[in-house]
Design a protein around this motif. Structure first.
Motif, PDB file in Angstrom:
ATOM      1  N   VAL A 199      49.626  47.623  42.305  1.00 23.28           N
ATOM      2  CA  VAL A 199      49.036  46.368  42.777  1.00 23.28           C
ATOM      3  C   VAL A 199      50.001  45.203  42.566  1.00 23.28           C
ATOM      4  O   VAL A 199      50.175  44.357  43.463  1.00 23.28           O
ATOM      5  N   LEU A 200      50.630  45.151  41.404  1.00 23.90           N
ATOM      6  CA  LEU A 200      51.491  44.014  41.084  1.00 23.90           C
ATOM      7  C   LEU A 200      52.796  44.026  41.872  1.00 23.90           C
ATOM      8  O   LEU A 200      53.328  42.972  42.220  1.00 23.90           O
ATOM      9  N   SER A 201      53.311  45.216  42.180  1.00 22.53           N
ATOM     10  CA  SER A 201      54.629  45.290  42.812  1.00 22.53           C
ATOM     11  C   SER A 201      54.596  45.602  44.301  1.00 22.53           C
ATOM     12  O   SER A 201      55.584  45.360  44.998  1.00 22.53           O
ATOM     13  N   ARG A 202      53.451  46.111  44.804  1.00 22.76           N
ATOM     14  CA  ARG A 202      53.436  46.599  46.181  1.00 22.76           C
ATOM     15  C   ARG A 202      52.399  45.948  47.079  1.00 22.76           C
ATOM     16  O   ARG A 202      52.298  46.331  48.254  1.00 22.76           O
ATOM     17  N   THR A 203      51.615  45.020  46.570  1.00 25.56           N
ATOM     18  CA  THR A 203      50.555  44.435  47.381  1.00 25.56           C
ATOM     19  C   THR A 203      50.746  42.928  47.541  1.00 25.56           C
ATOM     20  O   THR A 203      51.478  42.294  46.783  1.00 25.56           O
ATOM     21  N   ARG A 204      50.040  42.369  48.512  1.00 23.80           N
ATOM     22  CA  ARG A 204      50.097  40.923  48.735  1.00 23.80           C
ATOM     23  C   ARG A 204      49.515  40.172  47.540  1.00 23.80           C
ATOM     24  O   ARG A 204      49.983  39.091  47.190  1.00 23.80           O
ATOM     25  N   PHE A 205      48.485  40.763  46.937  1.00 23.81           N
ATOM     26  CA  PHE A 205      47.894  40.131  45.763  1.00 23.81           C
ATOM     27  C   PHE A 205      48.916  40.013  44.633  1.00 23.81           C
ATOM     28  O   PHE A 205      49.042  38.961  43.995  1.00 23.81           O
ATOM     29  N   GLY A 223      51.039  29.270  52.063  1.00 23.26           N
ATOM     30  CA  GLY A 223      49.816  29.821  52.627  1.00 23.26           C
ATOM     31  C   GLY A 223      49.087  30.783  51.730  1.00 23.26           C
ATOM     32  O   GLY A 223      48.141  31.454  52.156  1.00 23.26           O
ATOM     33  N   ILE A 224      49.487  30.872  50.465  1.00 24.07           N
ATOM     34  CA  ILE A 224      48.828  31.778  49.515  1.00 24.07           C
ATOM     35  C   ILE A 224      47.520  31.155  49.051  1.00 24.07           C
ATOM     36  O   ILE A 224      47.450  29.953  48.769  1.00 24.07           O
ATOM     37  N   ALA A 225      46.485  31.968  48.982  1.00 24.99           N
ATOM     38  CA  ALA A 225      45.180  31.502  48.497  1.00 24.99           C
ATOM     39  C   ALA A 225      45.225  31.387  46.978  1.00 24.99           C
ATOM     40  O   ALA A 225      44.844  32.319  46.255  1.00 24.99           O
ATOM     41  N   VAL A 226      45.703  30.262  46.500  1.00 25.17           N
ATOM     42  CA  VAL A 226      45.965  30.093  45.074  1.00 25.17           C
ATOM     43  C   VAL A 226      44.678  30.195  44.259  1.00 25.17           C
ATOM     44  O   VAL A 226      44.611  30.929  43.272  1.00 25.17           O
ATOM     45  N   ARG A 227      43.647  29.472  44.670  1.00 26.12           N
ATOM     46  CA  ARG A 227      42.403  29.474  43.902  1.00 26.12           C
ATOM     47  C   ARG A 227      41.788  30.870  43.846  1.00 26.12           C
ATOM     48  O   ARG A 227      41.386  31.337  42.777  1.00 26.12           O
ATOM     49  N   ARG A 228      41.706  31.512  44.987  1.00 23.51           N
ATOM     50  CA  ARG A 228      41.091  32.839  45.025  1.00 23.51           C
ATOM     51  C   ARG A 228      41.872  33.835  44.171  1.00 23.51           C
ATOM     52  O   ARG A 228      41.286  34.649  43.451  1.00 23.51           O
ATOM     53  N   THR A 229      43.192  33.766  44.231  1.00 25.56           N
ATOM     54  CA  THR A 229      44.020  34.687  43.443  1.00 25.56           C
ATOM     55  C   THR A 229      43.812  34.469  41.956  1.00 25.56           C
ATOM     56  O   THR A 229      43.663  35.423  41.187  1.00 25.56           O
ATOM     57  N   LYS A 230      43.770  33.198  41.523  1.00 24.94           N
ATOM     58  CA  LYS A 230      43.591  32.910  40.107  1.00 24.94           C
ATOM     59  C   LYS A 230      42.207  33.350  39.627  1.00 24.94           C
ATOM     60  O   LYS A 230      42.063  33.857  38.506  1.00 24.94           O
ATOM     61  N   ILE A 231      41.202  33.186  40.464  1.00 24.91           N
ATOM     62  CA  ILE A 231      39.861  33.650  40.079  1.00 24.91           C
ATOM     63  C   ILE A 231      39.869  35.156  39.856  1.00 24.91           C
ATOM     64  O   ILE A 231      39.361  35.656  38.847  1.00 24.91           O
ATOM     65  N   TRP A 232      40.488  35.909  40.774  1.00 21.45           N
ATOM     66  CA  TRP A 232      40.517  37.360  40.648  1.00 21.45           C
ATOM     67  C   TRP A 232      41.324  37.805  39.430  1.00 21.45           C
ATOM     68  O   TRP A 232      41.015  38.822  38.804  1.00 21.45           O
ATOM     69  N   VAL A 233      42.338  37.047  39.093  1.00 21.28           N
ATOM     70  CA  VAL A 233      43.140  37.391  37.915  1.00 21.28           C
ATOM     71  C   VAL A 233      42.294  37.317  36.645  1.00 21.28           C
ATOM     72  O   VAL A 233      42.344  38.223  35.791  1.00 21.28           O
ATOM     73  N   TYR A 234      41.486  36.256  36.522  1.00 20.71           N
ATOM     74  CA  TYR A 234      40.650  36.123  35.324  1.00 20.71           C
ATOM     75  C   TYR A 234      39.469  37.085  35.355  1.00 20.71           C
ATOM     76  O   TYR A 234      39.019  37.538  34.290  1.00 20.71           O
ATOM     77  N   VAL A 235      38.971  37.409  36.537  1.00 20.82           N
ATOM     78  CA  VAL A 235      37.942  38.442  36.642  1.00 20.82           C
ATOM     79  C   VAL A 235      38.506  39.787  36.180  1.00 20.82           C
ATOM     80  O   VAL A 235      37.856  40.533  35.427  1.00 20.82           O
ATOM     81  N   LEU A 236      39.713  40.103  36.621  1.00 24.19           N
ATOM     82  CA  LEU A 236      40.367  41.352  36.215  1.00 24.19           C
ATOM     83  C   LEU A 236      40.544  41.407  34.709  1.00 24.19           C
ATOM     84  O   LEU A 236      40.283  42.442  34.073  1.00 24.19           O
ATOM     85  N   SER A 237      40.944  40.300  34.111  1.00 24.04           N
ATOM     86  CA  SER A 237      41.130  40.260  32.663  1.00 24.04           C
ATOM     87  C   SER A 237      39.809  40.501  31.942  1.00 24.04           C
ATOM     88  O   SER A 237      39.743  41.252  30.960  1.00 24.04           O
TER      89      SER A 237
END
Length: 338
Positions: A199-205, A223-237
């Motif tokens: 996920v970290l090395s091969r995906t857009r996320f 054009g990166i969805a900064v807010r959405r990405t940061k939300i998913w990062v903390y959800v993953l954690s």
């Protein structure tokens, strides 16, 4: 004639300087990424020579099983730190996940895994929303979540006085059982680490995570969805911290309420020792794995000595972290110079 003869040498000198700078940059980058692995190998060799019991299969299994929950927490923390953030709530979510998993085990294996994921994932959602939309400092938001999750755990467990026992035999077997001589928690950790690497090395996320850590403003302009990405990062954690707590509950057979204190610091230490920059934008999951295993091996070495208090692991971990941070700062300056 002399001027004509020396003119071609100027580009050659410049090219040699460029090659030298590129070579130095590659070496410095390799040290940053693989330094923890090199230290781990050296420490394992020294421990294997010093203690005969250290190199046994049973002891290796013990190290790996003990490292599985911290590995999951550090995996989520890697994503967070690469974005330039921090998550101080994972220690409380770890113990909360264990308590909720033990309580839910009376309804079966699936409930024992799902409830901690739902509860801890929800805390991750709140963390991500507050950090992304209010632009509050991750340190403050996750510190509040640390206190809130700890308070929720104490409410569920009657101020920590009630310990829920694991009622599901299948859930208990997951924590204590093994496959090919290796515990099921280790197999789960290996699978999630492999997924995390992809996920970290091969995906857009994953690319978005690195871009946000490099420059959040530049990532937004790309054009990166900064807010959405940061939300998913903390959800993953949050999800991984809850899952780690559930695994620990399955292993111990109960939701112990006194665990988790300082685990967020251990996770941060492992991630930073593994080469991930606290400033964000750089880091690898493989380095985090090496950092977690290095701290686990150090703890096992302390146990091998026998007459040394386990609390000295904190001293050694702190010393490692201080050395690594200083080394990273020096290496970063060296790369800028070259």
């Amino acid at each position: 004639m002399t001027q004509l003869a020396t003119e071609p040498e100027v580009p050659a000198v410049v090219a040699a300087d460029v090659r030298r700078a590129e070579r130095t940059d590659r070496i410095v980058g390799l040290i940053q990424r693989q330094g923890a692995l090199a230290v781990l190998v050296v420490v394992v060799i020294i421990a294997s020579i010093t203690w005969e019991n250290f190199r046994t299969f049973d002891n290796t299994g013990t190290i790996l099983v003990a490292a599985a929950p911290p590995m999951l927490i550090a995996l989520g923390m890697t994503f967070v730190i690469i974005t330039g953030g921090i998550d101080l709530s994972v220690g409380s979510l770890y113990v909360l996940g264990g308590v909720t998993a033990a309580w839910a085990s009376q309804y079966g294996l699936l409930a024992a895994f799902l409830l901690p994921l739902l509860v801890c994932g929800a805390v991750g959602v709140v963390n991500g929303l507050l950090i992304s939309y209010t632009r509050m400092a991750p340190f403050i938001v996750t510190l509040a979540a640390l206190l809130g999750a700890r308070g929720l755990m104490r409410a569920i467990s009657t101020e920590g006085s009630q310990t829920y026992l694991v009622k599901s035999d299948a859930f208990r077997s997951f924590g204590t059982g093994s496959f090919l001589g290796i515990g099921w928690p280790v197999w789960l950790a290996v699978a999630l680490v492999a997924i995390g690497i992809v996920v970290l090395s091969r995906t857009r996320f994953g690319h978005a995570v690195y871009a946000i850590g490099g420059s959040e403003d530049a990532a937004g302009l790309m054009g990166i969805a900064v807010r959405r990405t940061k939300i998913w990062v903390y959800v993953l954690s949050g999800l991984l911290a809850g899952l780690a707590g559930a695994i620990n509950a399955a292993k111990l057979g109960s939701g112990v309420t006194v665990l988790g204190t300082g685990m967020e610091l251990d996770a941060i230490a492992a991630v930073v020792i593994g080469g991930t920059l606290l400033t964000g934008g750089a880091g690898t999951i493989a380095g985090t794995v090496a950092g977690v295993l290095l701290l686990g091996v150090i703890q096992n070495m302390i146990n091998q000595v026998g007459n040394v208090q386990s609390s000295y692991q904190q001293v050694i971990s702190g010393a490692f972290l201080a050395v690594v941070v200083v080394a990273q700062t020096y290496l970063a300056k060296l790369r800028r110079v070259t």
